[in-house]
Design an enzyme around this catalytic site. Structure first.
Site: not given
Ligand SMILES: *Cc1c(COP(=O)(O)O)cnc(C)c1O
Length: 495
Positions: A135
């Site tokens: 993220k």
């Molecule tokens: C947010 C997140 C996801 C999921 O990603 P999306 O974009 O919501 O599908 C998967 N793994 C981790 C570690 C995350 O922080």
């Protein structure tokens, strides 16, 4: 580039003249009609351009991609803004400088054997930013874009959010120390890992406010919704959001699909004739939505493999044509907690393309979703079009996760986190001999120590800078589940 809403009525009452531009939608979440923003059309990348992009650094590639979507920030401003976002310093994490400069290096588990036409299996490292989850890649850009746009307009904004772990820390590290921004982040009291708590609560910047709610993540989320629905309060205190439906976050994620594709097809000297498959651990459908858009732009993505954990709403859709969001009572708490999502907010973006970009269809279908119901495409012509979009899906469980973490460590000496393990498990099931498969790493194992110990009987390594983070002094205000308590805290800082 102009933006439209998936529900077709994006024009706000004050601006009837034109569809909004990038910076006009940057600070907003949903479109006024409740839909999600998408570009009016996807920019098309020619083979020649693709070959040229292959040789670019991450920051230059990010500029090449993002400038197609952002035409209301002058290049002389946008270019340095992106350059300062994607640096080896921010994405270093104790690695050697060559790897760090790649920002998102590719690591082969099994190399492709071109001579025999065998597919390879690789992991694209996306988690070397400050909070060790993918993220950061979008959020760090968002922080810099917000700062720039707010300064231009002479405005300030107060971000109010709720987190179950990764989003909150990622947002705080991206916004800390930024003059025109304040962050009020709600988290469920005593329900995050010690490491996740330490990451957030050890920040002492004046513009970061951690609020722990004696309740669940859903309780925290409900408070955020209640505050945002108080329109007078929201306007007076300039409340904004950085949630996963924010278009700029999706856009920033498109870049690493290009980067990963180039790395998987021979690097600078490779060729763009081959197709590549990507496997994506998914929750809110934001990450894989970016892959879908990269593919629509002309990147030769052969397959987009969606992986879920026990919360398998999306897996169910791709196998049945029925999208059935579930309530929090039906949402399992798993060992890949960032995928414990039962309503995939970005899914509406893909659905819009699937139904031929007809907003009236989405309006109809999603009026049911908004009312707590489901969408059944199984008997429509849309369902038969699913294969045109290259999607495949699978599901992983706690036992699969442990086995995959163990096997990957024993075979390759590589420790992966629980979410990446879900992706790798499904990638192995669905890979085909004719194309390489790239698994997106969404977090580092250091964030999920407990499950790693369960799988391997040892603790994950930690980047040097984060050793002993749990021992740092923490700053957090603990409150009961109360909308007024949160409003009171915001007022205390802003009045
Ligand atoms: C947010 C997140 C996801 C999921 O990603 P999306 O974009 O919501 O599908 C998967 N793994 C981790 C570690 C995350 O922080």
């Amino acid at each position: 580039m102009r933006y439209l809403s998936t529900r077709g009525q994006n024009l706000s009452s004050t601006k009837l003249s034109a569809a909004p531009s990038f910076t006009e939608i940057l600070l907003t979440g949903l479109a006024p009609d409740g839909g999600l923003y998408l570009p009016e059309s996807y920019p098309q990348i020619s083979k020649t351009e693709l070959e040229y992009w292959r040789s670019l650094s991450y920051a230059d590639l990010a500029y090449a991609v993002l400038s197609r979507f952002i035409d209301d920030i002058p290049p002389a401003d946008l270019k340095p803004l992106i350059a300062k976002t994607y640096t080896a310093q921010v994405y270093g994490n104790g690695r050697n400088s060559e790897q760090a400069a790649e920002i998102t290096p590719l690591r082969w588990l099994e190399r492709p054997d071109e001579a025999r036409g065998e597919a390879g299996l690789a992991i694209l490292e996306l988690s070397n930013g400050p909070t060790l989850a993918f993220k950061d890649i979008a959020m760090q850009l968002l922080g810099n874009l917000f700062e720039y746009v707010l300064a231009k307009r002479g405005e300030k904004i107060n971000i109010l959010g709720a987190t179950s772990g990764d989003t909150g820390s990622s947002a705080e590290y991206a916004m800390r120390g930024k003059e025109r921004l304040r962050v009020f982040m709600l988290s469920p009291h005593q329900r995050m890992s010690a490491f996740q708590r330490a990451q957030m609560y050890s920040l002492h910047d004046d513009n970061i406010h951690n609020i722990a709610v004696r309740g669940s993540f859903d309780d925290a989320q409900d408070i955020v919704k209640a505050v945002s629905n108080d329109h007078a309060f929201k306007a007076r205190y300039k409340i904004g959001a950085v949630n996963s439906i924010n278009w700029a976050r999706v856009a920033a994620q498109i870049v690493y699909y290009f980067k990963g594709y180039f790395a998987a097809t021979g690097g600078v000297d490779g060729s763009s004739d081959r197709q590549v498959a990507f496997a994506v651990p998914s929750g809110n459908f934001g990450n894989i939505c970016a892959g879908h858009i990269a593919r629509m732009m002309g990147l030769p993505i052969g397959r987009l493999v969606l992986a879920t954990n026990e919360n398998d709403v999306l897996n169910e859709f791709f196998h049945s044509g029925v999208y059935r969001p579930r309530g929090s009572a039906e949402t399992h708490a798993t060992s890949s907690p960032s995928m414990d999502i039962s309503k995939a907010s970005n899914f509406e973006r893909f659905a819009f393309d699937l139904v031929g970009r007809d907003p009236s269809v989405i309006r109809n279908l999603w009026s049911a979703v908004d009312a707590g119901g489901s969408v059944d495409l199984s008997k429509t012509s849309f369902y038969s079009r699913l294969s045109d979009f290259g999607f495949a899906a699978g599901r992983s469980s706690h036992a699969d996760r442990l086995a995959t973490i163990r096997d990957t460590f024993e075979t390759y000496g590589l420790m992966i986190d629980t979410h990446t393990a879900d992706g790798l498990k499904v990638a192995r099931e669905l890979r085909t001999p004719e194309m390489p498969m790239v698994v997106l790493e969404t977090a580092l194992p250091a964030k999920f120590e407990e499950t790693i110990v369960e799988a391997l009987g040892r603790r994950p390594e930690r980047p040097v800078g984060l050793l002993g983070i749990e021992d740092l002094p923490q700053r957090v205000e603990v409150i009961d589940v109360s909308v007024d308590a949160v409003k009171g805290i915001i007022q205390r800082y802003l009045d």
